[in-house]
Design a protein around this motif. Structure first.
Motif, short mmCIF file in Angstrom:
data_model
loop_
_atom_site.label_atom_id
_atom_site.label_comp_id
_atom_site.label_asym_id
_atom_site.label_seq_id
_atom_site.Cartn_x
_atom_site.Cartn_y
_atom_site.Cartn_z
N GLY A 120 66.62 37.17 -32.68
CA GLY A 120 67.48 36.16 -33.26
C GLY A 120 67.22 34.78 -32.69
O GLY A 120 67.13 33.78 -33.42
N VAL A 121 67.07 34.70 -31.37
CA VAL A 121 66.75 33.42 -30.72
C VAL A 121 65.42 32.88 -31.22
O VAL A 121 65.26 31.67 -31.44
CB VAL A 121 66.72 33.60 -29.18
CG1 VAL A 121 66.15 32.35 -28.52
CG2 VAL A 121 68.11 33.88 -28.66
N THR A 122 64.44 33.78 -31.42
CA THR A 122 63.12 33.36 -31.89
C THR A 122 63.22 32.76 -33.30
O THR A 122 62.61 31.72 -33.58
CB THR A 122 62.15 34.56 -31.89
OG1 THR A 122 62.12 35.14 -30.59
CG2 THR A 122 60.75 34.11 -32.27
N TYR A 123 63.97 33.40 -34.19
CA TYR A 123 64.17 32.85 -35.53
C TYR A 123 64.87 31.49 -35.46
O TYR A 123 64.50 30.54 -36.17
CB TYR A 123 64.98 33.81 -36.39
CG TYR A 123 64.15 34.87 -37.07
CD1 TYR A 123 63.23 34.53 -38.06
CD2 TYR A 123 64.30 36.21 -36.75
CE1 TYR A 123 62.47 35.50 -38.68
CE2 TYR A 123 63.55 37.19 -37.37
CZ TYR A 123 62.63 36.82 -38.33
OH TYR A 123 61.87 37.77 -38.97
N LEU A 124 65.89 31.40 -34.63
CA LEU A 124 66.65 30.16 -34.53
C LEU A 124 65.80 29.01 -34.02
O LEU A 124 65.77 27.92 -34.61
CB LEU A 124 67.86 30.38 -33.61
CG LEU A 124 68.76 29.16 -33.37
CD1 LEU A 124 69.40 28.70 -34.67
CD2 LEU A 124 69.83 29.49 -32.33
N LEU A 125 65.07 29.24 -32.92
CA LEU A 125 64.26 28.18 -32.33
C LEU A 125 63.05 27.84 -33.20
O LEU A 125 62.62 26.68 -33.23
CB LEU A 125 63.80 28.58 -30.94
CG LEU A 125 64.89 28.67 -29.87
CD1 LEU A 125 64.30 29.08 -28.52
CD2 LEU A 125 65.63 27.34 -29.73
N ALA A 126 62.49 28.84 -33.89
CA ALA A 126 61.37 28.56 -34.79
C ALA A 126 61.79 27.61 -35.90
O ALA A 126 61.00 26.75 -36.33
CB ALA A 126 60.84 29.87 -35.37
N SER A 127 63.01 27.76 -36.36
CA SER A 127 63.53 26.88 -37.41
C SER A 127 63.87 25.51 -36.84
O SER A 127 63.49 24.47 -37.39
CB SER A 127 64.75 27.51 -38.06
OG SER A 127 65.26 26.68 -39.08
N LEU A 128 64.60 25.47 -35.73
CA LEU A 128 65.00 24.20 -35.14
C LEU A 128 63.80 23.39 -34.67
O LEU A 128 63.82 22.15 -34.71
CB LEU A 128 65.94 24.45 -33.96
CG LEU A 128 67.32 25.02 -34.29
CD1 LEU A 128 68.11 25.26 -33.01
CD2 LEU A 128 68.09 24.08 -35.22
N GLY A 129 62.74 24.08 -34.24
CA GLY A 129 61.56 23.38 -33.75
C GLY A 129 60.87 22.55 -34.82
O GLY A 129 60.15 21.60 -34.50
N VAL A 130 61.08 22.89 -36.09
CA VAL A 130 60.49 22.12 -37.18
C VAL A 130 61.20 20.77 -37.33
O VAL A 130 60.58 19.72 -37.46
CB VAL A 130 60.56 22.91 -38.50
CG1 VAL A 130 60.05 22.05 -39.66
CG2 VAL A 130 59.76 24.19 -38.39
N TYR A 131 62.52 20.81 -37.28
CA TYR A 131 63.32 19.61 -37.51
C TYR A 131 63.58 18.82 -36.22
O TYR A 131 63.83 17.61 -36.28
CB TYR A 131 64.66 20.00 -38.14
CG TYR A 131 64.51 20.70 -39.47
CD1 TYR A 131 64.26 19.98 -40.64
CD2 TYR A 131 64.59 22.09 -39.57
CE1 TYR A 131 64.11 20.63 -41.85
CE2 TYR A 131 64.45 22.74 -40.78
CZ TYR A 131 64.21 22.00 -41.92
OH TYR A 131 64.05 22.65 -43.13
N LEU A 132 63.54 19.49 -35.08
CA LEU A 132 63.79 18.85 -33.79
C LEU A 132 62.62 19.13 -32.86
O LEU A 132 62.71 19.99 -31.98
CB LEU A 132 65.10 19.37 -33.17
CG LEU A 132 66.36 19.22 -34.01
CD1 LEU A 132 67.53 19.96 -33.35
CD2 LEU A 132 66.71 17.75 -34.20
N PRO A 133 61.51 18.44 -33.03
CA PRO A 133 60.31 18.76 -32.24
C PRO A 133 60.50 18.59 -30.73
O PRO A 133 59.80 19.23 -29.94
CB PRO A 133 59.26 17.77 -32.77
CG PRO A 133 60.03 16.69 -33.44
CD PRO A 133 61.26 17.32 -33.98
N ASP A 134 61.46 17.75 -30.33
CA ASP A 134 61.68 17.54 -28.90
C ASP A 134 62.26 18.78 -28.21
O ASP A 134 62.32 18.83 -26.97
CB ASP A 134 62.63 16.36 -28.67
CG ASP A 134 61.96 15.02 -28.94
OD1 ASP A 134 60.75 15.04 -29.24
OD2 ASP A 134 62.64 13.99 -28.87
N ILE A 135 62.68 19.75 -29.01
CA ILE A 135 63.27 20.95 -28.41
C ILE A 135 62.26 21.71 -27.56
O ILE A 135 62.62 22.44 -26.64
CB ILE A 135 63.85 21.86 -29.51
CG1 ILE A 135 64.89 22.83 -28.91
CG2 ILE A 135 62.77 22.63 -30.23
CD1 ILE A 135 65.66 23.61 -29.95
N LYS A 136 60.97 21.50 -27.86
CA LYS A 136 59.93 22.18 -27.07
C LYS A 136 59.95 21.69 -25.62
O LYS A 136 59.50 22.41 -24.71
CB LYS A 136 58.55 21.93 -27.68
CG LYS A 136 58.08 20.49 -27.58
CD LYS A 136 56.68 20.31 -28.13
CE LYS A 136 56.22 18.85 -27.99
NZ LYS A 136 54.85 18.65 -28.52
#
Length: 262
Positions: A159-175
């Motif tokens: 679940g975390v992987t799906y969530l972060l994979a999606s957020l990483g597209v719109y919020l690149p700084d999350i990396k």
């Protein structure tokens, strides 16, 4: 989700194999490093905690070799989480070609890297069993419940992987945010220390960490002969599946905008 995965299961396994092979591409030993790396890690643990510190797992009356294995079990469990947690934010950005293909099932990618981490963790647990047989002896019968206590963690990490994979597209700084969070989770979880060592005033905060019951259950069933609490496991499993479903729904809704952003 189940229907989508079943429909693309051959594609899924191809991506899992490719992900495992890519990690060691160009190296002389290739996939042998999947076994060599955890062995070297475990040998370091034995040297540091058995030879140098002569450590004992507090309050359990175990020798230093068993204590090193207990620490190693915590590291294996944490590494499974951290591997997915650190890779997920850039997963979609690293595969822009697939996003441009309308018919490509993007939901396969997060599951593929999670299953790849499962393979690495399985090798680690296999080596843990081998070293335990050599240095400590046969684990208690309750060790057969290890896959059961890890199941809620698998669903939660997916679940975390799906969530972060999606957020990483719109919020690149999350990396840039996930590495310090990952380190904080490691030190705020009983990976390298028993929960009993945490001061009483802070123990509740550490116990509330979702990672803590997983680590405690792994050690209880594998080393201390304690069977998991059935009601507790049912609650953990229900919560983790509900969390996975919510994250998967969010991913499927948000992936429609991936081509516009990338």
């Amino acid at each position: 989700m189940q229907i989508s995965v079943l429909r693309h299961r051959s594609l899924l396994w191809d991506f899992v194999r490719r992900d495992l092979a890519t990690k060691f591409r160009g190296s002389a030993l290739g996939s042998v490093w999947m076994i060599v790396t955890p062995i070297l890690t475990l040998l370091v643990y034995f040297f540091v905690f058995s030879v140098v510190f002569k450590a004992r797992w507090a309050g359990e009356g175990l020798n230093s070799k068993a204590s090193a294995l207990i620490l190693f079990s915590g590291l294996i469990t944490y590494t499974f989480f951290s591997e997915c947690f650190l890779r997920a934010p850039m997963l979609m950005r690293e595969n822009p070609n697939f996003i441009k293909k309308v018919v490509f099932p993007l939901e396969v990618l997060p599951l593929a890297i999670t299953l790849s981490a499962v393979v690495n963790a399985a090798i680690g647990y296999g080596l843990l069993l081998l070293f335990n047989l050599v240095f400590v002896g046969l684990p208690p019968l309750s060790a057969i419940a290890l896959p059961v206590v890890l199941l809620p963690m698998f669903f939660a990490v997916l679940g975390v992987t799906y969530l972060l994979a999606s957020l990483g597209v719109y919020l690149p700084d999350i990396k840039l945010l996930v590495p310090p969070i990952s380190m904080a989770i490691m030190y705020l979880s009983p990976v390298f220390y028993p929960l009993d060592m945490v001061p009483q005033i802070l123990r509740f905060a550490v116990a509330m960490n979702p990672f803590t019951p997983v680590l405690e259950n792994v050690r209880h069933v594998f080393f201390f002969g304690q069977w998991p609490d059935v009601l507790g496991m049912i609650i953990q499993l229900a919560v983790s599946i509900a969390f996975l479903c919510a994250c998967y729904w969010f991913f499927m809704k948000s992936k429609k905008g991936f081509p516009d952003v990338l």
